[in-house]
Design an enzyme around this catalytic site. Sequence first.
Site, PDB file in Angstrom:
ATOM      1  N   LYS A  10       0.837  -1.199   0.000  1.00 10.24           N
ATOM      2  CA  LYS A  10       0.000   0.000   0.000  1.00 10.24           C
ATOM      3  C   LYS A  10       0.875   1.254   0.000  1.00 10.24           C
ATOM      4  O   LYS A  10       0.612   2.194  -0.752  1.00 10.24           O
ATOM      5  CB  LYS A  10      -0.932  -0.006   1.224  1.00 10.24           C
ATOM      6  CG  LYS A  10      -2.076  -1.015   1.086  1.00 10.24           C
ATOM      7  CD  LYS A  10      -2.824  -1.254   2.401  1.00 10.24           C
ATOM      8  CE  LYS A  10      -3.889  -2.334   2.211  1.00 10.24           C
ATOM      9  NZ  LYS A  10      -4.531  -2.745   3.482  1.00 10.24           N
ATOM     10  N   GLN A  69      -4.773  -1.359   9.636  1.00 13.15           N
ATOM     11  CA  GLN A  69      -4.656  -2.687   9.024  1.00 13.15           C
ATOM     12  C   GLN A  69      -5.316  -3.730   9.935  1.00 13.15           C
ATOM     13  O   GLN A  69      -4.970  -3.854  11.109  1.00 13.15           O
ATOM     14  CB  GLN A  69      -3.184  -3.026   8.793  1.00 13.15           C
ATOM     15  CG  GLN A  69      -2.952  -4.361   8.108  1.00 13.15           C
ATOM     16  CD  GLN A  69      -3.430  -4.376   6.658  1.00 13.15           C
ATOM     17  OE1 GLN A  69      -3.250  -3.424   5.920  1.00 13.15           O
ATOM     18  NE2 GLN A  69      -4.068  -5.472   6.260  1.00 13.15           N
ATOM     19  N   ASP A  96     -11.352   3.000   4.135  1.00 14.21           N
ATOM     20  CA  ASP A  96     -11.796   1.605   4.039  1.00 14.21           C
ATOM     21  C   ASP A  96     -13.321   1.495   4.058  1.00 14.21           C
ATOM     22  O   ASP A  96     -13.861   0.400   3.864  1.00 14.21           O
ATOM     23  CB  ASP A  96     -11.218   0.790   5.210  1.00 14.21           C
ATOM     24  CG  ASP A  96     -10.097  -0.145   4.771  1.00 14.21           C
ATOM     25  OD1 ASP A  96      -9.873  -0.281   3.542  1.00 14.21           O
ATOM     26  OD2 ASP A  96      -9.450  -0.746   5.645  1.00 14.21           O
TER      27      ASP A  96
END
Lengths: 296, 296
Positions: free
Chosen positions: B53, B97, B120
Amino acid sequence: MTATIIDGKAFAAGLRQRIATAVTGIGGRGLVPGLAVVLVGSDPASEVYVGSKAKMTVEVGMRSFKHVLPADVPQADLIALVARLNADPEVDGILVQLPLPAGLDPDPVIAAIDPDKDVDGLTNTNAGRLANGRPGLVPCTPLGSMMLIRSVIPDLAGAEAVVVGRSNLVGKPIAQLLLAANATVTLAHSRTRDLAAVCRRADILVAAVGRPQMIGGDYVKPGAVVIDVGINRIPAPERGEGKTRLVGDVAFDEAAAVASAITPAPGGVGPMTIACLLANTLTAAHLRRGLEPPVV
Amino acid sequence: MTATIIDGKAFAAGLRQRIATAVTGIGGRGLVPGLAVVLVGSDPASEVYVGSKAKMTVEVGMRSFKHVLPADVPQADLIALVARLNADPEVDGILVQLPLPAGLDPDPVIAAIDPDKDVDGLTNTNAGRLANGRPGLVPCTPLGSMMLIRSVIPDLAGAEAVVVGRSNLVGKPIAQLLLAANATVTLAHSRTRDLAAVCRRADILVAAVGRPQMIGGDYVKPGAVVIDVGINRIPAPERGEGKTRLVGDVAFDEAAAVASAITPAPGGVGPMTIACLLANTLTAAHLRRGLEPPVV
């Protein structure tokens, strides 16, 4: 086959009775739930609704607070009232009667409501809690529809449900509730091809489109449960010139000849809506204090 | 029929290129989007993801901020870091994460993220914005899946879509996106009766169940578009003792013989996820400033 008529009026009366019993129970601990209703302007239909809500709120033993603002109130003043109600410890639920008069934008007003007092379940936060399967406040009409469905089908696991109509207030939340109850759920709408065929798959058919009597008998699988959320006023010349009457989204007589159970409209889902507003106020009063809400 | 293979890797590369062009465009106005990634502990797979990422974030011209906390960090410290990132004007997107190490509860951490930086799309607020059809940040895998679907069916109006799997992260948001695109949408799941027959209704079949190769050729309507979101590791003794390989939720060869188009797994939806994280960071950078996000 002639369908069982699901009597929403009787179910709602029983629900209000159970809410009243629960309110009495927590009243002994000094907790009296309070519902604040905000009415802007003087639309006659809205005044009738707000009056009914206030009356039933008091009947179940809750506190009712009514705030009336003029139709030309500045948006900022309306939002400031919502902010005061958010901060008021006696207020567990806040309902802003919709539609608002022309010139007022409902979106920022709804967004101003504390999600934990949003007894109409209109905020994005409550829609997200419902989508994500977290505790929250669910819009009243979907909640009431689910109670009527469960009154005839206690276990929905694996049942095929078709919801016609995808409004934020009704169609989408009902679909979420049916999904949470383990039904296989289809959301159909104005762009659906061969809607009648899609509806005929349904063990549970929910009509929430706002088009009078559009769901005919040929949309109904034999033995299905039909929930008619619609309420539409149509001309009724048979009652005299200029007369009207209320009908649902379902062609009742045709559908009742095929279904195993069906809600009438009026007298089905409609009466459940205010009763579920009271149920949500009871839920909010508990959740806000970190208490487990009673099952009513 | 042999299906067109939808090349997610190539599509994702093109998308990242378009994002890079957009970033260059706004860079001239002094706006450089920034993505903060929070890694707790030292799970090797998570370290690989976070590394990828960060690399791709820099490649498209954005700022990348990496925060690593020990696995035994107190929950309050993790939430305090999120609060600092919420307040940091250089940070447009925050990604924590997942999964978190044992002992940390992800729910309050996610709830602490400013919804306008929640790239997200995990917060209740963004789930509710999606459900209510309002601008917001959509989870990356559903967003990427929709881009691949639109690459083969630009107009989804009236198409029958079946989504198998009802997770908050994938199944439910994909269903919302398909509905917003005017498809007739069915959500099926582990409790669905005769899943193969339900799937065979689909013009667009999305598999997001996490069970290796469970969607066989008999689940696919001839000519359907099949999107395989699953990624599962299975034993591959043919590659040597103890070897494994990755497969999707779809039995690829069988399904490809019936479908008109299909994503491989790996190489389909997977590569889209990081690209859509970058797209969301670009979107967040615009929405936070009241700017219209570019279409990439």
